[in-house]
Design a protein around this motif. Structure first.
Motif, PDB file in Angstrom:
ATOM      1  N   HIS A  84      10.320  -7.174  -0.021  1.00  0.00           N
ATOM      2  CA  HIS A  84       9.865  -5.777   0.136  1.00  0.00           C
ATOM      3  C   HIS A  84      10.883  -4.981   0.948  1.00  0.00           C
ATOM      4  O   HIS A  84      11.236  -3.842   0.588  1.00  0.00           O
ATOM      5  CB  HIS A  84       8.497  -5.736   0.825  1.00  0.00           C
ATOM      6  CG  HIS A  84       8.071  -4.347   1.212  1.00  0.00           C
ATOM      7  ND1 HIS A  84       7.847  -3.352   0.266  1.00  0.00           N
ATOM      8  CD2 HIS A  84       7.861  -3.777   2.437  1.00  0.00           C
ATOM      9  CE1 HIS A  84       7.501  -2.235   0.890  1.00  0.00           C
ATOM     10  NE2 HIS A  84       7.510  -2.463   2.201  1.00  0.00           N
ATOM     11  N   ARG A  85      11.369  -5.601   2.029  1.00  0.00           N
ATOM     12  CA  ARG A  85      12.362  -4.884   2.868  1.00  0.00           C
ATOM     13  C   ARG A  85      13.599  -4.557   2.038  1.00  0.00           C
ATOM     14  O   ARG A  85      14.156  -3.453   2.125  1.00  0.00           O
ATOM     15  CB  ARG A  85      12.733  -5.763   4.066  1.00  0.00           C
ATOM     16  CG  ARG A  85      13.779  -5.164   5.006  1.00  0.00           C
ATOM     17  CD  ARG A  85      14.087  -6.143   6.127  1.00  0.00           C
ATOM     18  NE  ARG A  85      15.045  -5.626   7.094  1.00  0.00           N
ATOM     19  CZ  ARG A  85      16.370  -5.731   6.937  1.00  0.00           C
ATOM     20  NH1 ARG A  85      16.868  -6.315   5.851  1.00  0.00           N
ATOM     21  NH2 ARG A  85      17.204  -5.253   7.840  1.00  0.00           N
ATOM     22  N   GLN A  88      12.757  -1.838  -0.485  1.00  0.00           N
ATOM     23  CA  GLN A  88      12.561  -0.586   0.260  1.00  0.00           C
ATOM     24  C   GLN A  88      13.907   0.050   0.594  1.00  0.00           C
ATOM     25  O   GLN A  88      14.139   1.243   0.360  1.00  0.00           O
ATOM     26  CB  GLN A  88      11.793  -0.897   1.546  1.00  0.00           C
ATOM     27  CG  GLN A  88      11.199   0.315   2.232  1.00  0.00           C
ATOM     28  CD  GLN A  88      10.223  -0.133   3.319  1.00  0.00           C
ATOM     29  OE1 GLN A  88      10.392  -1.172   3.958  1.00  0.00           O
ATOM     30  NE2 GLN A  88       9.181   0.653   3.512  1.00  0.00           N
ATOM     31  N   LEU A  92      12.984   2.098  -2.605  1.00  0.00           N
ATOM     32  CA  LEU A  92      11.747   2.807  -2.242  1.00  0.00           C
ATOM     33  C   LEU A  92      11.973   3.894  -1.197  1.00  0.00           C
ATOM     34  O   LEU A  92      11.274   4.908  -1.199  1.00  0.00           O
ATOM     35  CB  LEU A  92      10.700   1.805  -1.756  1.00  0.00           C
ATOM     36  CG  LEU A  92      10.299   0.717  -2.756  1.00  0.00           C
ATOM     37  CD1 LEU A  92       9.277  -0.227  -2.142  1.00  0.00           C
ATOM     38  CD2 LEU A  92       9.787   1.318  -4.063  1.00  0.00           C
ATOM     39  N   ASP A  93      12.945   3.712  -0.332  1.00  0.00           N
ATOM     40  CA  ASP A  93      13.230   4.752   0.671  1.00  0.00           C
ATOM     41  C   ASP A  93      13.886   5.985   0.054  1.00  0.00           C
ATOM     42  O   ASP A  93      14.051   7.012   0.717  1.00  0.00           O
ATOM     43  CB  ASP A  93      14.160   4.200   1.768  1.00  0.00           C
ATOM     44  CG  ASP A  93      13.407   3.308   2.749  1.00  0.00           C
ATOM     45  OD1 ASP A  93      14.081   2.604   3.526  1.00  0.00           O
ATOM     46  OD2 ASP A  93      12.153   3.313   2.711  1.00  0.00           O
ATOM     47  N   PRO A  98       4.329   6.764  -4.148  1.00  0.00           N
ATOM     48  CA  PRO A  98       3.342   6.746  -3.051  1.00  0.00           C
ATOM     49  C   PRO A  98       3.264   5.339  -2.436  1.00  0.00           C
ATOM     50  O   PRO A  98       3.165   4.348  -3.170  1.00  0.00           O
ATOM     51  CB  PRO A  98       2.036   7.132  -3.741  1.00  0.00           C
ATOM     52  CG  PRO A  98       2.445   7.881  -4.970  1.00  0.00           C
ATOM     53  CD  PRO A  98       3.751   7.264  -5.411  1.00  0.00           C
ATOM     54  N   ARG A  99       3.314   5.256  -1.117  1.00  0.00           N
ATOM     55  CA  ARG A  99       3.331   3.941  -0.430  1.00  0.00           C
ATOM     56  C   ARG A  99       2.083   3.143  -0.823  1.00  0.00           C
ATOM     57  O   ARG A  99       2.133   1.919  -0.937  1.00  0.00           O
ATOM     58  CB  ARG A  99       3.376   4.154   1.082  1.00  0.00           C
ATOM     59  CG  ARG A  99       3.314   2.843   1.898  1.00  0.00           C
ATOM     60  CD  ARG A  99       4.486   1.937   1.601  1.00  0.00           C
ATOM     61  NE  ARG A  99       4.396   0.658   2.303  1.00  0.00           N
ATOM     62  CZ  ARG A  99       3.698  -0.399   1.858  1.00  0.00           C
ATOM     63  NH1 ARG A  99       3.028  -0.307   0.686  1.00  0.00           N
ATOM     64  NH2 ARG A  99       3.678  -1.539   2.549  1.00  0.00           N
ATOM     65  N   GLN A 101       0.906   2.812  -3.537  1.00  0.00           N
ATOM     66  CA  GLN A 101       1.148   2.218  -4.857  1.00  0.00           C
ATOM     67  C   GLN A 101       2.264   1.177  -4.830  1.00  0.00           C
ATOM     68  O   GLN A 101       2.809   0.818  -5.870  1.00  0.00           O
ATOM     69  CB  GLN A 101       1.426   3.320  -5.899  1.00  0.00           C
ATOM     70  CG  GLN A 101       0.214   4.187  -6.152  1.00  0.00           C
ATOM     71  CD  GLN A 101       0.485   5.421  -6.983  1.00  0.00           C
ATOM     72  OE1 GLN A 101      -0.222   6.382  -6.900  1.00  0.00           O
ATOM     73  NE2 GLN A 101       1.534   5.450  -7.798  1.00  0.00           N
ATOM     74  N   VAL A 102       2.616   0.755  -3.623  1.00  0.00           N
ATOM     75  CA  VAL A 102       3.554  -0.368  -3.461  1.00  0.00           C
ATOM     76  C   VAL A 102       2.756  -1.491  -2.804  1.00  0.00           C
ATOM     77  O   VAL A 102       2.240  -1.343  -1.694  1.00  0.00           O
ATOM     78  CB  VAL A 102       4.755   0.027  -2.586  1.00  0.00           C
ATOM     79  CG1 VAL A 102       5.691  -1.173  -2.383  1.00  0.00           C
ATOM     80  CG2 VAL A 102       5.515   1.196  -3.197  1.00  0.00           C
ATOM     81  N   TYR A 103       2.616  -2.600  -3.517  1.00  0.00           N
ATOM     82  CA  TYR A 103       1.703  -3.671  -3.105  1.00  0.00           C
ATOM     83  C   TYR A 103       2.503  -4.798  -2.479  1.00  0.00           C
ATOM     84  O   TYR A 103       3.316  -5.441  -3.156  1.00  0.00           O
ATOM     85  CB  TYR A 103       0.897  -4.142  -4.315  1.00  0.00           C
ATOM     86  CG  TYR A 103       0.153  -2.997  -4.969  1.00  0.00           C
ATOM     87  CD1 TYR A 103       0.791  -2.189  -5.916  1.00  0.00           C
ATOM     88  CD2 TYR A 103      -1.146  -2.656  -4.588  1.00  0.00           C
ATOM     89  CE1 TYR A 103       0.143  -1.105  -6.478  1.00  0.00           C
ATOM     90  CE2 TYR A 103      -1.804  -1.568  -5.159  1.00  0.00           C
ATOM     91  CZ  TYR A 103      -1.149  -0.795  -6.099  1.00  0.00           C
ATOM     92  OH  TYR A 103      -1.784   0.299  -6.658  1.00  0.00           O
ATOM     93  N   THR A 104       2.268  -4.989  -1.183  1.00  0.00           N
ATOM     94  CA  THR A 104       3.078  -5.977  -0.450  1.00  0.00           C
ATOM     95  C   THR A 104       2.221  -7.164  -0.028  1.00  0.00           C
ATOM     96  O   THR A 104       0.991  -7.098   0.035  1.00  0.00           O
ATOM     97  CB  THR A 104       3.668  -5.341   0.823  1.00  0.00           C
ATOM     98  OG1 THR A 104       2.579  -4.975   1.693  1.00  0.00           O
ATOM     99  CG2 THR A 104       4.510  -4.128   0.519  1.00  0.00           C
TER     100      THR A 104
END
Ligand SMILES: O=C(O)[C@H](O)[C@@H](O)[C@H](O)[C@H](O)COP(=O)(O)O
Length: 254
Positions: A84-85, A88, A92-93, A98-99, A101-104
């Motif tokens: 994810h990092r 991101q 993603l950054d 929309p956050r 809608q990001v499944y971590t």
């Protein structure tokens, strides 16, 4: 071995082709439902994906995207090893997905991989409908890498996880590729995607590609055989040069 193989003369050509495939998958998804579900792998893929998408963001409807991870390491989300990092930082950054809608991976469960897998599967049921209603989620697109040993997601050669038939998400604590503890989509979920794209770059993938395409060895990446969907392999020429007995379309700079 199903799937179309493209050998790209440069990473730029490959990134452009990847972008075009993503847009095609997105547009097809939005014709039938109001969201675009995509699962992203770690490794070198996020950088190549971002290179293609950020170079030409026109036509990308970020607000419709629902981003999952094809696999994730059981580490804190800000850990250098977190997929994810990585995604991101690379993508993603820089785009307005929309956050929510990001499944971590649930960071509270990094030390309990079985619960982390269960939690991630529940996050998927919230998007794809409850497991009782659908036997398997159908991703619009799954973006896959392949390791030198032919692994994909966190499904490694000879691992019992390869035979998981019921769970959507499982876990392992003995990953040959560090870190050892991970959660991963299972093969039934990958094989029910509408479209899957492998991104395979580098001469260190030649052995696995020859074993898969020329010798039909059932390495994990070879077991990605979409039931209904379209499978595409994007490779650079270094990787593709290993394949002697499968048709390859060559993509050059415009
Ligand atoms: O979390 C992970 O480690 C990745 O999801 C992994 O499955 C990756 O896709 C392959 O190892 C290929 O990695 P490269 O593309 O960097 O070779």
């Amino acid at each position: 071995m199903s799937g179309t193989i493209y050998a790209c003369t440069s990473t730029a050509v490959l990134a452009q082709q990847l972008r075009d495939l993503v847009v095609r998958a997105q547009d097809q998804a939005l014709q039938s439902h109001d969201r675009f579900t995509v699962a992203i792998s770690g490794g070198s893929l996020p950088r190549t994906l971002a290179q293609g998408l950020l170079a030409q963001p026109e036509g990308l409807h970020w607000s419709k995207w629902h981003v999952f991870y094809a696999d994730e390491r059981c580490v804190p989300l800000d850990d250098a090893e977190s997929n994810h990092r990585l995604v991101q930082a690379e993508l993603l950054d820089h785009v307005p997905i929309p956050r929510a809608q990001v499944y971590t991976l649930n960071p509270a469960l990094v030390t309990n991989p079985e619960e982390a897998a269960n939690d991630y599967e529940k996050q998927m049921t919230d998007v794809f409908a409850h497991k009782d209603a659908v036997r398997l989620p159908v991703f619009d697109l799954i973006l896959l890498g392949m390791g030198p040993d032919g692994h994909t997601c966190s499904l490694f050669p000879g691992h019992p996880l390869l035979d998981e038939k019921e769970r959507w998400v499982s876990y392992l604590q003995d990953s040959p590729k560090p870190p050892p503890t991970r959660i991963t989509l299972t093969l039934p979920v990958v094989n029910h995607a509408r479209r899957a794209v492998f991104v395979v770059i580098g001469s260190n993938k030649q052995d696995a590609l020859a074993r898969i395409f020329d010798h039909k060895e059932p390495l994990p990446a070879q077991r990605v055989q979409l039931v209904h969907g379209e499978l595409v392999w994007l490779m650079d020429e270094a990787a593709a040069s290993a394949i002697q007995r499968a048709p390859i379309a060559r993509l050059v700079e415009n």
